[in-house]
Design a protein around this motif. Structure first.
Motif, PDB file in Angstrom:
ATOM      1  N   THR A   1     -25.486 -93.916 -51.558  1.00 33.91           N
ATOM      2  CA  THR A   1     -24.781 -94.313 -50.343  1.00 33.91           C
ATOM      3  C   THR A   1     -25.020 -93.309 -49.226  1.00 33.91           C
ATOM      4  O   THR A   1     -25.225 -93.671 -48.068  1.00 33.91           O
ATOM      5  N   ARG A   2     -24.995 -92.020 -49.576  1.00 30.33           N
ATOM      6  CA  ARG A   2     -25.259 -90.998 -48.557  1.00 30.33           C
ATOM      7  C   ARG A   2     -26.653 -91.157 -47.970  1.00 30.33           C
ATOM      8  O   ARG A   2     -26.858 -91.024 -46.756  1.00 30.33           O
ATOM      9  N   SER A   3     -27.621 -91.456 -48.821  1.00 27.48           N
ATOM     10  CA  SER A   3     -28.994 -91.637 -48.345  1.00 27.48           C
ATOM     11  C   SER A   3     -29.099 -92.831 -47.405  1.00 27.48           C
ATOM     12  O   SER A   3     -29.825 -92.783 -46.399  1.00 27.48           O
TER      13      SER A   3
ATOM     14  N   PHE B   1     -18.601 -94.592 -49.130  1.00 28.56           N
ATOM     15  CA  PHE B   1     -18.835 -93.210 -49.543  1.00 28.56           C
ATOM     16  C   PHE B   1     -17.524 -92.540 -49.959  1.00 28.56           C
ATOM     17  O   PHE B   1     -17.444 -91.913 -51.020  1.00 28.56           O
ATOM     18  N   HIS B   2     -16.491 -92.651 -49.122  1.00 23.33           N
ATOM     19  CA  HIS B   2     -15.223 -92.001 -49.440  1.00 23.33           C
ATOM     20  C   HIS B   2     -14.604 -92.591 -50.706  1.00 23.33           C
ATOM     21  O   HIS B   2     -13.997 -91.863 -51.504  1.00 23.33           O
TER      22      HIS B   2
ATOM     23  N   ALA C   1     -14.039 -90.435 -54.146  1.00 17.93           N
ATOM     24  CA  ALA C   1     -12.709 -90.334 -54.744  1.00 17.93           C
ATOM     25  C   ALA C   1     -12.738 -90.764 -56.211  1.00 17.93           C
ATOM     26  O   ALA C   1     -12.137 -90.114 -57.073  1.00 17.93           O
ATOM     27  N   GLN C   2     -13.442 -91.869 -56.500  1.00 18.56           N
ATOM     28  CA  GLN C   2     -13.520 -92.347 -57.874  1.00 18.56           C
ATOM     29  C   GLN C   2     -14.242 -91.338 -58.763  1.00 18.56           C
ATOM     30  O   GLN C   2     -13.834 -91.077 -59.903  1.00 18.56           O
ATOM     31  N   ALA C   3     -15.325 -90.743 -58.241  1.00 17.69           N
ATOM     32  CA  ALA C   3     -16.068 -89.754 -59.013  1.00 17.69           C
ATOM     33  C   ALA C   3     -15.223 -88.506 -59.273  1.00 17.69           C
ATOM     34  O   ALA C   3     -15.290 -87.914 -60.356  1.00 17.69           O
TER      35      ALA C   3
ATOM     36  N   ILE D   1     -19.371 -85.579 -42.039  1.00 17.53           N
ATOM     37  CA  ILE D   1     -18.597 -86.539 -42.842  1.00 17.53           C
ATOM     38  C   ILE D   1     -17.917 -85.815 -44.002  1.00 17.53           C
ATOM     39  O   ILE D   1     -16.777 -86.129 -44.370  1.00 17.53           O
ATOM     40  N   GLU D   2     -18.603 -84.851 -44.591  1.00 17.41           N
ATOM     41  CA  GLU D   2     -18.008 -84.067 -45.666  1.00 17.41           C
ATOM     42  C   GLU D   2     -16.877 -83.193 -45.140  1.00 17.41           C
ATOM     43  O   GLU D   2     -15.806 -83.090 -45.744  1.00 17.41           O
TER      44      GLU D   2
END
Length: 288
Positions: free
Chosen positions: A87-89, A133-134, A138-140, A281-282
């Motif tokens: 997703t980041r890519s 992404f967020h 969060a899930q990870a 974003i981070e």
């Protein structure tokens, strides 16, 4: 669309009548876009709330009393980044494409109506990806058992303290102003934009690390804290510098040896997992 955006489009040769058509088309597309985002937002919001409910807010995180960044902490961090990498890519690719299109406009090539429409839609299409992404992060974090505060702690120490990545890294034209307002301003000098981001995120990072280290100092005297006296002394000294230097990035004079030794074995993997374009974003999670 704000006044500056309208002015920019007009400067590209788009008249008022055409602007109305663009706004109507984008408005309809935007409606569908928002509907899709809303459909997923509740699930994403619940997942993010689960992280907060389980581990507290970012500012609640307390670093280890011995100063170490354990292998598990780094492995968890890298696992989360691996999960979000596709997703980041995709987000990075969209941003690079937008910057490329804007660069073409700046070279004197006047864009047509549909080029402008596609530009707006491409930009708007990034919104669901940011939400995705967020949600994935969060899930990870839940699956790895890593608090978001710990993720932020390892992120800043790894990239902006250990690997010395500029804290102002990000898209060329993404500006951040007062009251946390963000905008995309292609008329700004990219170096000025980066410098402004560095000031903004430097302050946010300083505030967050003051919370982390105050939590640590508050608990360092507990019988079972397993404190490293040298580390605690280094933290106290760094806190004094953070208090007296508002623009200071944590450990900008050099990391304590205990952190450097913890991160050195992971240098190449951390380097490979960095994405400068998405740095804002981070770091937005520091105070949003």
């Amino acid at each position: 669309m704000n006044g500056d955006g309208t002015k920019w489009l007009t400067g590209c040769g788009i008249g008022c009548a055409v602007l109305i058509v663009i706004l109507a088309l984008v408005g309809y597309g935007g409606y569908l876009l928002v509907q899709n985002v809303i459909d997923e937002a509740e699930d994403i919001g619940r997942t993010i709330s689960e992280v907060t409910d389980e581990y507290g807010e970012i500012r609640d995180y307390t670093p280890r009393a011995d100063g170490r960044i354990t292998p598990k902490m780094v492995e968890d961090f890298l696992s989360v980044r691996s999960t979000t990498e596709p997703t980041r890519s995709e987000i990075s690719g969209r941003i690079v494409e937008l910057e490329s299109q804007i660069g073409t406009f700046e070279e004197g090539k006047k864009p047509g109506v549909w080029e402008v429409i596609n530009l707006i839609r491409d930009g708007a299409g990034t919104i669901p990806l940011l939400a995705k992404f967020h949600g994935e992060r969060a899930q990870a974090l839940l699956e790895q058992g890593q608090p978001l505060g710990e993720y932020v702690y390892v992120y800043v120490l790894s990239y902006h303290c250990f690997l010395k990545k500029p804290i102002g890294d990000g898209p060329q034209f993404l500006t951040i102003g007062r009251d946390n307002n963000t905008s995309w301003d292609p008329e700004r000098n990219p170096e000025d934009v980066s410098d402004e981001r560095a000031i903004y995120f430097g302050r946010a990072t300083r505030a967050q690390f003051r919370s982390f280290y105050q939590n640590l100092l508050d608990r360092s005297g507990e019988p079972d804290s397993d404190s490293n006296p040298e580390w605690i002394t280094a933290v106290r000294e760094e806190m004094e510098k953070l208090d007296s230097q508002p623009g200071r990035v944590p450990w900008q004079d050099g990391l304590p040896q205990v952190i450097t030794e913890s991160l050195e074995p992971y240098r190449s993997r951390l380097e490979a997992a960095y994405d400068g374009i998405l740095n804002p974003i981070e770091l937005m999670s520091l105070d949003h």
